[in-house]
Design a protein around this motif. Structure first.
Motif, short mmCIF file in Angstrom:
data_model
loop_
_atom_site.label_atom_id
_atom_site.label_comp_id
_atom_site.label_asym_id
_atom_site.label_seq_id
_atom_site.Cartn_x
_atom_site.Cartn_y
_atom_site.Cartn_z
N VAL A 2 0.84 -1.22 0.00
CA VAL A 2 0.00 0.00 0.00
C VAL A 2 0.86 1.26 0.00
CG1 VAL A 2 -1.79 1.30 1.23
CG2 VAL A 2 -1.86 -1.22 1.20
N ALA A 3 1.65 1.45 1.05
CA ALA A 3 2.47 2.65 1.17
C ALA A 3 3.49 2.46 2.28
CB ALA A 3 1.59 3.87 1.46
N HIS A 4 4.52 3.27 2.27
CA HIS A 4 5.45 3.31 3.38
C HIS A 4 6.11 4.68 3.44
CE1 HIS A 4 7.96 1.70 0.00
NE2 HIS A 4 8.81 2.62 0.44
N THR A 5 6.62 5.00 4.61
CA THR A 5 7.20 6.32 4.86
C THR A 5 8.58 6.16 5.49
OG1 THR A 5 5.04 7.36 5.13
CG2 THR A 5 6.90 8.48 6.15
N PHE A 6 9.52 6.99 5.07
CA PHE A 6 10.85 6.99 5.65
C PHE A 6 11.43 8.39 5.50
CE2 PHE A 6 11.17 5.83 1.21
CZ PHE A 6 12.25 6.55 0.74
N GLY A 7 12.64 8.57 6.00
CA GLY A 7 13.28 9.87 5.83
C GLY A 7 14.11 10.27 7.03
N SER A 8 14.53 11.52 7.01
CA SER A 8 15.35 12.08 8.08
C SER A 8 14.46 12.87 9.04
CB SER A 8 16.42 13.00 7.48
OG SER A 8 15.80 14.15 6.91
N THR A 9 15.09 13.52 9.99
CA THR A 9 14.34 14.34 10.95
C THR A 9 13.60 15.46 10.25
OG1 THR A 9 15.98 13.84 12.65
CG2 THR A 9 14.54 15.73 13.05
N THR A 10 14.18 16.01 9.18
CA THR A 10 13.61 17.19 8.53
C THR A 10 12.88 16.89 7.22
OG1 THR A 10 15.72 17.62 7.45
CG2 THR A 10 15.31 18.73 9.57
N HIS A 11 13.26 15.79 6.55
CA HIS A 11 12.69 15.48 5.24
C HIS A 11 12.09 14.07 5.26
CE1 HIS A 11 15.15 18.93 4.23
NE2 HIS A 11 14.62 18.97 3.02
N LYS A 12 10.84 13.98 4.87
CA LYS A 12 10.13 12.69 4.86
C LYS A 12 9.69 12.36 3.44
CE LYS A 12 10.13 12.80 9.44
NZ LYS A 12 10.91 11.89 10.28
N GLU A 13 9.63 11.06 3.16
CA GLU A 13 9.12 10.59 1.87
C GLU A 13 8.01 9.58 2.10
OE1 GLU A 13 11.53 9.17 -1.31
OE2 GLU A 13 13.04 10.75 -1.05
N ILE A 14 6.87 9.81 1.46
CA ILE A 14 5.77 8.86 1.46
C ILE A 14 5.71 8.23 0.08
CG2 ILE A 14 3.27 8.57 1.64
CD1 ILE A 14 3.24 11.08 3.44
N HIS A 15 5.89 6.91 0.00
CA HIS A 15 5.75 6.19 -1.26
C HIS A 15 4.41 5.47 -1.26
CE1 HIS A 15 10.12 6.20 -2.83
NE2 HIS A 15 9.99 7.16 -1.93
N PHE A 16 3.61 5.75 -2.27
CA PHE A 16 2.22 5.29 -2.34
C PHE A 16 2.06 4.44 -3.60
CE2 PHE A 16 -2.33 7.12 -1.50
CZ PHE A 16 -2.87 5.84 -1.53
N SER A 17 1.51 3.24 -3.43
CA SER A 17 1.41 2.29 -4.54
C SER A 17 0.32 2.68 -5.54
CB SER A 17 1.11 0.90 -4.00
OG SER A 17 0.75 0.02 -5.05
N LEU A 18 0.71 2.90 -6.78
CA LEU A 18 -0.27 3.14 -7.84
C LEU A 18 -1.14 1.91 -8.08
CD1 LEU A 18 1.95 5.13 -10.35
CD2 LEU A 18 -0.10 6.00 -9.19
N ASP A 19 -0.57 0.73 -7.86
CA ASP A 19 -1.36 -0.49 -8.01
C ASP A 19 -2.49 -0.54 -6.99
OD1 ASP A 19 0.39 -1.53 -10.08
OD2 ASP A 19 1.84 -1.87 -8.48
#
Length: 221
Positions: free
Chosen positions: A77-94
């Motif tokens: 579905v999705a997952h989130t990671f990153g540093s203290t200041t910058h975050k990335e949310i990866h969201f499944s197009l499928d």
């Protein structure tokens, strides 16, 4: 008639910069996403929802400066990671494509869940993963974005995660007062997680809380 009492102004939450990336423009999930939500509005609303449920204007973290949303084909579905200041949310197009019948609610629900991961505390890395995911789904639940397949049931353990733990936390919130889950999150800011946190907040060990919750569910049948 006297004028209505004034309403408290909406808090001004710290809103980070948003970046938006699409890795496969031809994927049918892209059109579904863009047809149903505006990325900037959806991300901003998710931040505000998280702040409203987990923080006060005095306690809200201000370290998150940039959040990137990446839409890409991937399992899950999705997952989130990153540093203290910058975050990335990866969201499944499928996943978006597979949720076509309720695309808007599912997109907003997943974004809200993942946004919690951008802001929540984790007991200096010692918090059980099930509680981390449960708090995220608790915010999603209270935002009115729970999917139709969720059920309020006990399961095997209190920290099974996701909706199982979310509904358990919701019961704790209703039994011990508004702001209990917020207090739970804030208590994990600068100390290692320990189950004793629950007794500090409620006067009950987590095992007793789980037992009482299961008895409550039995009584609802």
């Amino acid at each position: 008639m006297p004028p209505p009492p004034p309403h408290d102004p909406e808090p001004e939450w710290p809103i980070p910069q948003f970046h938006f990336h699409i890795q496969d423009l031809a994927h049918p999930g892209v059109k579904l996403f863009l047809d149903h939500v505006r990325p900037d509005v959806a991300l901003r609303d998710a931040v505000i929802t998280v702040c409203n449920w987990l923080y006060t204007p005095q306690t809200v973290p201000t370290n998150v400066k940039c959040i990137s949303l990446v839409l890409r084909p991937m399992p899950g579905v999705a997952h989130t990671f990153g540093s203290t200041t910058h975050k990335e949310i990866h969201f499944s197009l499928d996943h978006i494509r597979n949720s076509q019948s309720r695309a808007r609610d599912e997109i907003l629900g997943v974004l809200t869940h993942e946004m919690v991961h951008c802001y929540q505390y984790n007991g200096l890395g010692k918090c059980p993963g099930g509680l981390i995911e449960g708090i995220a789904d608790w915010v999603r639940l209270n935002a009115g974005l729970s999917p139709p397949h969720w059920k309020r049931e006990a399961g095997d353990t209190w920290d099974a995660g996701y909706q199982t733990t979310a509904y358990f936390l919701d019961w704790i919130e209703s039994r011990y007062g508004n702001g209990t889950v917020r207090e739970l999150n804030e208590s994990m800011k600068e100390r290692e997680y320990d189950e004793h946190i629950f007794k500090e907040m409620t006067g009950r060990k987590i095992s007793k809380l789980w037992q009482l919750y299961k008895e409550y569910l039995e009584g609802q049948r």
